[in-house]
Design an enzyme around this catalytic site. Sequence first.
Site, PDB file in Angstrom:
ATOM      1  N   LYS A  13     103.775 -38.089 104.489  1.00  0.00           N
ATOM      2  CA  LYS A  13     103.659 -38.664 103.190  1.00  0.00           C
ATOM      3  C   LYS A  13     104.214 -40.209 103.524  1.00  0.00           C
ATOM      4  CE  LYS A  13     105.076 -37.635  98.507  1.00  0.00           C
ATOM      5  NZ  LYS A  13     105.641 -36.670  97.582  1.00  0.00           N
ATOM      6  N   SER A  41     103.041 -34.945  93.995  1.00  0.00           N
ATOM      7  CA  SER A  41     102.806 -36.157  94.384  1.00  0.00           C
ATOM      8  C   SER A  41     102.312 -36.137  95.855  1.00  0.00           C
ATOM      9  CB  SER A  41     103.603 -37.019  94.283  1.00  0.00           C
ATOM     10  OG  SER A  41     104.845 -36.762  95.031  1.00  0.00           O
ATOM     11  N   SER A  47     106.511 -31.392  93.853  1.00  0.00           N
ATOM     12  CA  SER A  47     105.425 -32.266  94.835  1.00  0.00           C
ATOM     13  C   SER A  47     105.065 -31.782  96.113  1.00  0.00           C
ATOM     14  CB  SER A  47     106.062 -33.715  94.932  1.00  0.00           C
ATOM     15  OG  SER A  47     105.643 -34.644  93.883  1.00  0.00           O
TER      16      SER A  47
HETATM   17  N1  GLN Z   1     105.219 -34.176  89.174  1.00  0.00           N
HETATM   18  C1  GLN Z   1     106.823 -34.355  89.068  1.00  0.00           C
HETATM   19  C2  GLN Z   1     106.953 -35.754  88.801  1.00  0.00           C
HETATM   20  O1  GLN Z   1     106.189 -36.575  88.535  1.00  0.00           O
HETATM   21  C3  GLN Z   1     107.299 -34.093  90.385  1.00  0.00           C
HETATM   22  C4  GLN Z   1     107.156 -35.279  91.530  1.00  0.00           C
HETATM   23  C5  GLN Z   1     107.914 -34.824  92.929  1.00  0.00           C
HETATM   24  O2  GLN Z   1     108.432 -33.896  93.073  1.00  0.00           O
HETATM   25  N2  GLN Z   1     108.125 -35.734  93.550  1.00  0.00           N
HETATM   26  O3  GLN Z   1     108.229 -36.113  88.641  1.00  0.00           O
END
Ligand code: GLN
Length: 475
Positions: free
Chosen positions: A78, A153, A177
């Site tokens: 990532k 994400s 994420s």
């Molecule tokens: N979807 C969650 C957020 O927007 C988690 C994001 C993540 O785990 N990096 O904060």
Amino acid sequence: MGALELPISDIAAKVQSGELSAKELVKEAISNLEAAAEYDAIISYTKGRALEGAAKIDSKVAAGEKIGSLAGVPFVAKDNFLTLGGKTTAASNMLKDFEAPYQATAIERLEAAGAICVAKANLDAWAHGSSTENSDFFVTKNPHDKTRVPGGSSGGSAAVVALKSVPFAIGTDTGGSIRLPASFCGVVGYKPTYGLVSRSGVVAMASSTDVIGPLARTVDDAALVLDAMAGKDELDSTTIDRDEKGYQPTTTYHLPTTKIGVIREYMSEGLDTGVKQSIEAAIEKFRQAGAQVNEVSLPSLPLALAVYYIVCPAEVSSNLARYDGQRYGHSSAEAKTLEDSYFLSREEGFGAEAKRRIMIGAYVLSSGYYEAYYKKAQTVRTKIINEFKEAFERFDFLVGPIAPNTAFKIGERTDDPLKMYLSDVMTVAANISGNPAISLPVGGADGLPIGLQIIAPQKADRTLLSISKAIEELK
Ligand code: GLN
């Protein structure tokens, strides 16, 4: 079947024996990724460094040297992991030209085990999001349906594994994420116990819940990758000791002695029928395998999302304060004074979601509101941690879905941040509490994959991987 579709341990063994060349594997991975360019999963390649690393491995093998458990295995990181040999952008315009001066500990450890980073995957900018649509660059498409999101994400990481371009990818999970995109793309996504993998060299989102983990095709593969990354690191004071037995699943895991709690709060209203059916079918299989399955209630779980969306922005607002246009990252060309430079660099460099989180975070931490929001959220966070502890006195594992629905359409939730945040309703609790959790593909509805979530007590990573493997074999 291409060599990259073999189990990771087989690939590494074949590289070690000289039957496969690391250089050829790297080339194959890059050509796979390039051939799948229409999915927009990749931000940049680290070709030069990858080929050099591969050549070194091949010559070490030729010299009879022992490489490591991931010898010659190409992977994708990532783009919020600092890597050498290219840029690290966090998918934000703020860092679009940023070249890291050192590598994340996770990357260093994977390289030490013989793995080779070939490319950097797309994400929601700064890892803020659930669909990869918040990337400042482009939207990654779901490999099962190009009109849908891959989840986020770590959407790019999940997509490249689902596309079988590389054997594994790594991601970060602050509120879901790794697990959400794993569920939407039909791959295994593993979020370790908080602190098991060093956060050093990973672009910080919410430091009290950020964790690093693998996305892979099988539990064995994910375990092997975790094993290479796990353990204390002097560069991250929150890291914990690794399990001395390592993280390979025990092959003899015995389901009939296992007590599984089905989380009532996750199985109730709001679940799509397809998701409900797939999760219930999986649970029925555990029963048939002899596991003791009962419902369990964690009454504060419905508050987890609200807690997360206070604590997370609070930490985001403080972690993003460092991007001020002075030392690194975007610096406004328009600024005439230092103050201007702070304002304009941040105004130009951050996208809408980062700004939203900075504002919410600053608000909940400000005097006058701190008690009403941040402090209350921390109190409920402790309650959630305690409810998990109590549940684990009666159950070995807790299960439920990863999300109430399968992958949604691109654009469906972008106009409504709250709707987007609701995608995380079943994943954030394990981040708030620091418990390890996995997304395991268990079925599908209308051609779209569905992930089963299994949550384990803190530091029970090895048993969580073991039961996951036993469940994978029930198929
Ligand atoms: N979807 C969650 C957020 O927007 C988690 C994001 C993540 O785990 N990096 O904060």
